[in-house]
Design a protein around this motif. Structure first.
Motif, PDB file in Angstrom:
ATOM      1  N   ASP A   1       0.747   8.790  -6.187  1.00 63.78           N
ATOM      2  CA  ASP A   1       0.885  10.116  -5.890  1.00 63.78           C
ATOM      3  C   ASP A   1       1.693  10.877  -6.848  1.00 63.78           C
ATOM      4  O   ASP A   1       1.688  11.789  -7.201  1.00 63.78           O
ATOM      5  CB  ASP A   1       1.373  10.617  -4.617  1.00 63.78           C
ATOM      6  CG  ASP A   1       0.164  10.020  -3.559  1.00 63.78           C
ATOM      7  OD1 ASP A   1      -1.037   9.876  -3.780  1.00 63.78           O
ATOM      8  OD2 ASP A   1       0.692   9.938  -2.327  1.00 63.78           O
TER       9      ASP A   1
ATOM     10  N   ARG B   1       1.160   3.756  -3.132  1.00 62.54           N
ATOM     11  CA  ARG B   1       0.466   5.018  -2.930  1.00 62.54           C
ATOM     12  C   ARG B   1       1.367   6.076  -3.432  1.00 62.54           C
ATOM     13  O   ARG B   1       1.057   7.204  -3.935  1.00 62.54           O
ATOM     14  CB  ARG B   1       0.405   5.342  -1.422  1.00 62.54           C
ATOM     15  CG  ARG B   1       0.300   6.651  -0.972  1.00 62.54           C
ATOM     16  CD  ARG B   1      -0.789   7.429  -1.445  1.00 62.54           C
ATOM     17  NE  ARG B   1      -2.049   7.215  -1.058  1.00 62.54           N
ATOM     18  CZ  ARG B   1      -3.093   7.485  -1.407  1.00 62.54           C
ATOM     19  NH1 ARG B   1      -3.443   8.320  -2.404  1.00 62.54           N
ATOM     20  NH2 ARG B   1      -4.079   7.054  -1.156  1.00 62.54           N
TER      21      ARG B   1
ATOM     22  N   TRP C   1       0.805  -1.233   0.040  1.00 61.73           N
ATOM     23  CA  TRP C   1       0.120  -0.030  -0.180  1.00 61.73           C
ATOM     24  C   TRP C   1       0.735   1.330   0.151  1.00 61.73           C
ATOM     25  O   TRP C   1       0.552   2.356  -0.846  1.00 61.73           O
ATOM     26  CB  TRP C   1      -1.014   0.022   1.138  1.00 61.73           C
ATOM     27  CG  TRP C   1      -2.093  -0.704   0.934  1.00 61.73           C
ATOM     28  CD1 TRP C   1      -2.405  -2.067   1.407  1.00 61.73           C
ATOM     29  CD2 TRP C   1      -3.244  -0.678   0.126  1.00 61.73           C
ATOM     30  NE1 TRP C   1      -3.396  -2.662   0.989  1.00 61.73           N
ATOM     31  CE2 TRP C   1      -4.154  -1.738   0.240  1.00 61.73           C
ATOM     32  CE3 TRP C   1      -3.730   0.446  -0.866  1.00 61.73           C
ATOM     33  CZ2 TRP C   1      -5.253  -1.999  -0.498  1.00 61.73           C
ATOM     34  CZ3 TRP C   1      -4.794   0.524  -1.552  1.00 61.73           C
ATOM     35  CH2 TRP C   1      -5.650  -0.870  -1.332  1.00 61.73           C
ATOM     36  N   GLN C   2       1.950   1.188   0.824  1.00 53.92           N
ATOM     37  CA  GLN C   2       2.797   2.372   0.863  1.00 53.92           C
ATOM     38  C   GLN C   2       3.603   2.618  -0.624  1.00 53.92           C
ATOM     39  O   GLN C   2       3.617   3.756  -1.015  1.00 53.92           O
ATOM     40  CB  GLN C   2       3.743   2.215   2.003  1.00 53.92           C
ATOM     41  CG  GLN C   2       4.706   3.526   2.237  1.00 53.92           C
ATOM     42  CD  GLN C   2       5.706   3.323   3.278  1.00 53.92           C
ATOM     43  OE1 GLN C   2       6.069   2.023   3.779  1.00 53.92           O
ATOM     44  NE2 GLN C   2       6.174   4.232   3.978  1.00 53.92           N
TER      45      GLN C   2
ATOM     46  N   ASN D   1      -8.548   5.610  -8.116  1.00 53.33           N
ATOM     47  CA  ASN D   1      -8.203   5.089  -6.670  1.00 53.33           C
ATOM     48  C   ASN D   1      -7.073   3.819  -7.108  1.00 53.33           C
ATOM     49  O   ASN D   1      -6.786   3.877  -8.677  1.00 53.33           O
ATOM     50  CB  ASN D   1      -9.415   4.520  -6.059  1.00 53.33           C
ATOM     51  CG  ASN D   1      -8.949   4.474  -4.478  1.00 53.33           C
ATOM     52  OD1 ASN D   1      -7.908   4.509  -4.283  1.00 53.33           O
ATOM     53  ND2 ASN D   1      -9.991   4.603  -3.601  1.00 53.33           N
TER      54      ASN D   1
END
Length: 173
Positions: free
Chosen positions: A123, A119, A115-116, A135
């Motif tokens: 971004d 992400r 997830w990190q 998403n």
């Protein structure tokens, strides 16, 4: 013998026609939903369990390519995802991979790492207005693929509102 070969060829052609028809139909259907309380519908939740390295077809998807949501294929007798050209209103698009560090299989740590990492990629590609309506979710190695040396996490972008109109990746400048 010729009759058997022709019949077999016709059966194969019908199967391909049916499969292509089902794929085309799938791109026209609304996004998958689940019936909630009081008859309301909620979109399918795409998280780290939505697609895994065990899902047939996912290991053939490269960064930048689009694919369908997982669905049962009677032909394959299992749940599969299929490559879909991004301009054909695809449900998902792989936007990159992050490589997990070696170590013991730890699903919670792998999920947090995935997830990190995804992400950060999300971004960097989509910030502010360009992220509007999009998403992401990670596709994780399974215990079995991890044991075989798989450390790659696929990062996937999607639109919770339904299929995307073309590639979601920003144009390179």
């Amino acid at each position: 013998m010729t009759v058997t070969r022709q019949a077999g060829t016709r059966r194969l052609a019908r199967r391909w026609t049916l499969l292509l028809g089902l794929v085309a139909l799938g791109t026209l259907l609304p996004p998958p939903t689940v019936t909630g309380t009081a008859g309301t519908t909620v979109p399918t939740i795409k998280d780290e369990t939505f697609v895994t390295a065990r899902t047939s077809g996912i290991l053939h998807i490269e960064a930048g390519e689009c694919f369908t949501d997982p669905a049962y294929s009677g032909e394959a007798a299992e749940v599969v995802v299929l490559y879909t050209p991004c301009h054909e209103r695809a449900a998902n698009q792989a936007y990159g991979f992050v490589h997990a560090p070696d170590g013991e299989w730890d699903p919670a740590a792998l999920s947090a790492f995935a997830w990190q990492g995804c992400r950060r990629g999300f971004d960097s590609h989509w910030s502010g207005e360009s992220a509007s309506g999009l998403n992401f979710y990670p596709v994780l190695p399974t215990r079995e693929t991890w044991a075989g040396g798989d450390r790659d996490v696929m990062c996937v972008v999607y639109s919770p509102g339904g299929p995307m109109d073309g590639s979601a990746l920003p144009m390179a400048s």
